[in-house]
Design a protein around this motif. Structure first.
Motif, PDB file in Angstrom:
ATOM      1  N   PHE A 126       0.845  -1.189   0.000  1.00 28.70           N
ATOM      2  CA  PHE A 126       0.000   0.000   0.000  1.00 28.70           C
ATOM      3  C   PHE A 126       0.884   1.244   0.000  1.00 28.70           C
ATOM      4  O   PHE A 126       1.762   1.389   0.866  1.00 28.70           O
ATOM      5  CB  PHE A 126      -0.893   0.030   1.245  1.00 28.70           C
ATOM      6  N   VAL A 127       0.651   2.130  -0.953  1.00 27.73           N
ATOM      7  CA  VAL A 127       1.369   3.409  -0.987  1.00 27.73           C
ATOM      8  C   VAL A 127       0.558   4.405  -0.162  1.00 27.73           C
ATOM      9  O   VAL A 127      -0.547   4.782  -0.536  1.00 27.73           O
ATOM     10  CB  VAL A 127       1.557   3.913  -2.426  1.00 27.73           C
ATOM     11  N   SER A 128       1.121   4.828   0.952  1.00 23.70           N
ATOM     12  CA  SER A 128       0.434   5.752   1.857  1.00 23.70           C
ATOM     13  C   SER A 128       1.160   7.091   1.845  1.00 23.70           C
ATOM     14  O   SER A 128       1.680   7.520   0.820  1.00 23.70           O
ATOM     15  CB  SER A 128       0.360   5.159   3.269  1.00 23.70           C
ATOM     16  N   SER A 129       1.240   7.750   3.006  1.00 24.88           N
ATOM     17  CA  SER A 129       1.876   9.066   3.079  1.00 24.88           C
ATOM     18  C   SER A 129       2.028   9.490   4.532  1.00 24.88           C
ATOM     19  O   SER A 129       1.239   9.077   5.394  1.00 24.88           O
ATOM     20  CB  SER A 129       1.028  10.105   2.345  1.00 24.88           C
ATOM     21  N   GLU A 130       3.021  10.338   4.774  1.00 26.31           N
ATOM     22  CA  GLU A 130       3.128  10.938   6.101  1.00 26.31           C
ATOM     23  C   GLU A 130       1.906  11.790   6.409  1.00 26.31           C
ATOM     24  O   GLU A 130       1.608  12.070   7.578  1.00 26.31           O
ATOM     25  CB  GLU A 130       4.397  11.784   6.212  1.00 26.31           C
ATOM     26  N   ARG A 171       3.215  -4.458   3.270  1.00 23.27           N
ATOM     27  CA  ARG A 171       4.130  -3.345   3.106  1.00 23.27           C
ATOM     28  C   ARG A 171       3.310  -2.051   3.027  1.00 23.27           C
ATOM     29  O   ARG A 171       2.422  -1.919   2.180  1.00 23.27           O
ATOM     30  CB  ARG A 171       4.965  -3.494   1.825  1.00 23.27           C
ATOM     31  N   LEU A 172       3.592  -1.145   3.945  1.00 18.45           N
ATOM     32  CA  LEU A 172       2.955   0.174   3.974  1.00 18.45           C
ATOM     33  C   LEU A 172       4.065   1.186   3.708  1.00 18.45           C
ATOM     34  O   LEU A 172       5.002   1.304   4.503  1.00 18.45           O
ATOM     35  CB  LEU A 172       2.302   0.401   5.335  1.00 18.45           C
ATOM     36  N   TYR A 173       3.971   1.902   2.598  1.00 21.94           N
ATOM     37  CA  TYR A 173       5.105   2.670   2.085  1.00 21.94           C
ATOM     38  C   TYR A 173       4.773   4.150   1.933  1.00 21.94           C
ATOM     39  O   TYR A 173       3.755   4.519   1.339  1.00 21.94           O
ATOM     40  CB  TYR A 173       5.519   2.095   0.728  1.00 21.94           C
ATOM     41  N   ASP A 213       5.631 -10.130  11.437  1.00 20.90           N
ATOM     42  CA  ASP A 213       4.499 -10.062  12.365  1.00 20.90           C
ATOM     43  C   ASP A 213       4.309  -8.663  12.939  1.00 20.90           C
ATOM     44  O   ASP A 213       3.496  -8.463  13.844  1.00 20.90           O
ATOM     45  CB  ASP A 213       4.694 -11.064  13.505  1.00 20.90           C
ATOM     46  N   VAL A 214       5.035  -7.684  12.397  1.00 20.47           N
ATOM     47  CA  VAL A 214       4.905  -6.293  12.836  1.00 20.47           C
ATOM     48  C   VAL A 214       4.588  -5.430  11.621  1.00 20.47           C
ATOM     49  O   VAL A 214       5.246  -5.538  10.583  1.00 20.47           O
ATOM     50  CB  VAL A 214       6.207  -5.789  13.507  1.00 20.47           C
ATOM     51  N   LEU A 215       3.574  -4.579  11.756  1.00 21.31           N
ATOM     52  CA  LEU A 215       3.222  -3.666  10.668  1.00 21.31           C
ATOM     53  C   LEU A 215       3.898  -2.322  10.891  1.00 21.31           C
ATOM     54  O   LEU A 215       3.752  -1.713  11.960  1.00 21.31           O
ATOM     55  CB  LEU A 215       1.700  -3.465  10.605  1.00 21.31           C
ATOM     56  N   VAL A 216       4.638  -1.852   9.883  1.00 21.58           N
ATOM     57  CA  VAL A 216       5.300  -0.554   9.971  1.00 21.58           C
ATOM     58  C   VAL A 216       5.039   0.228   8.688  1.00 21.58           C
ATOM     59  O   VAL A 216       4.716  -0.354   7.653  1.00 21.58           O
ATOM     60  CB  VAL A 216       6.829  -0.684  10.177  1.00 21.58           C
ATOM     61  N   MET A 217       5.191   1.548   8.779  1.00 18.92           N
ATOM     62  CA  MET A 217       5.194   2.370   7.572  1.00 18.92           C
ATOM     63  C   MET A 217       6.627   2.830   7.342  1.00 18.92           C
ATOM     64  O   MET A 217       7.198   3.564   8.151  1.00 18.92           O
ATOM     65  CB  MET A 217       4.260   3.585   7.698  1.00 18.92           C
ATOM     66  N   SER A 218       7.209   2.360   6.244  1.00 18.63           N
ATOM     67  CA  SER A 218       8.594   2.695   5.922  1.00 18.63           C
ATOM     68  C   SER A 218       8.623   3.693   4.777  1.00 18.63           C
ATOM     69  O   SER A 218       7.718   3.729   3.939  1.00 18.63           O
ATOM     70  CB  SER A 218       9.373   1.433   5.557  1.00 18.63           C
ATOM     71  N   ASP A 219       9.694   4.489   4.713  1.00 18.35           N
ATOM     72  CA  ASP A 219       9.748   5.525   3.684  1.00 18.35           C
ATOM     73  C   ASP A 219      10.865   5.274   2.683  1.00 18.35           C
ATOM     74  O   ASP A 219      11.552   4.250   2.712  1.00 18.35           O
ATOM     75  CB  ASP A 219       9.845   6.915   4.310  1.00 18.35           C
TER      76      ASP A 219
END
Length: 227
Positions: A126-130, A171-173, A213-219
């Motif tokens: 998923f392409v997200s955002s700050e 993946r949250l990006y 097993d951990v969800l993070v948002m990476s940049d």
């Protein structure tokens, strides 16, 4: 051959991601929203059968279901789904429009493509955002876009709780400030070209982590953001 579907593939980050996956030997299904935009046609001329163009409007449940049927007719399974389609504004009720595409669109995609992904690598991107981070909220405008990305982050969290135990990887990006087409035309300001952030996204989306097993948002700099 591994397979990936990328939404918002007509231009910007989505198009750059299509090229990255193709260059690395993947079968790519490109979600096409803009029939009059020709870059995907040119890419297909270069890669032939490894690139399939799929008509797709993530804001429409019917369109998403048709796309899932179309991909299912061409592939036994789908390994990786990239939810990249997004808008920063729209006419009329801007908040409803942004929510429909940016937040509900990925939810529709996951629900429709889950059966096809059960037999594959099970990677949901998923392409997200700050802009969607509540903890680090600093903007004083752009409410429709910011709210839609916050909703997306929550939706991804809830999907993670349900699907990660079934073997799905998430993946949250956050791609950074990209000179892309979010406003409808190519931006002249920003820190990155679409190709730059897409290269990092490809690496993050296709690499395995020891902590799935951990969800993070990476940049784009491989930093972790609170959301």
């Amino acid at each position: 051959m591994k397979s990936a579907l990328i939404t918002g593939a007509d231009r910007g980050i989505g198009f750059a991601l299509c090229r990255c996956f193709l260059e690395n030997g993947w079968q790519v299904f490109a979600g096409r929203f803009m029939k009059d935009w020709t870059e995907l046609d040119e890419l297909k001329s270069a890669y032939g059968g490894r690139l399939s163009l799929v008509e797709l409007d993530v804001g429409s449940g019917e369109s998403v279901r048709r796309a899932a049927d179309a991909v299912g007719r061409q592939a036994a399974c789908l390994d990786l789904l990239v939810n990249c389609a997004g808008i920063s504004h729209c006419g009329g009720d801007a908040t409803a429009g942004c929510l429909n595409v940016n937040a509900l669109g990925p939810v529709r995609m996951v629900e429709a493509f889950l059966p096809l992904m059960e037999g594959g690598e099970k990677v949901l991107c998923f392409v997200s955002s700050e802009a969607g981070s509540i903890t680090l909220a600093h903007r004083d405008g752009g409410v429709p876009y910011c709210v839609s990305k916050t909703c997306l982050n929550m939706a991804v969290r809830l999907m993670f709780e349900r699907l990660q135990p079934r073997g799905f990887r998430f993946r949250l990006y956050h791609p950074g400030w990209v000179r892309t087409y979010m406003s409808g035309h190519k931006s002249t300001v920003g820190n990155f070209e679409p190709e730059e952030t897409a290269a990092v996204a490809y690496r993050q989306f296709t690499s395995r982590r020891n902590w799935e097993d951990v969800l993070v948002m990476s940049d784009v700099s491989d930093e972790i953001w609170p959301f």
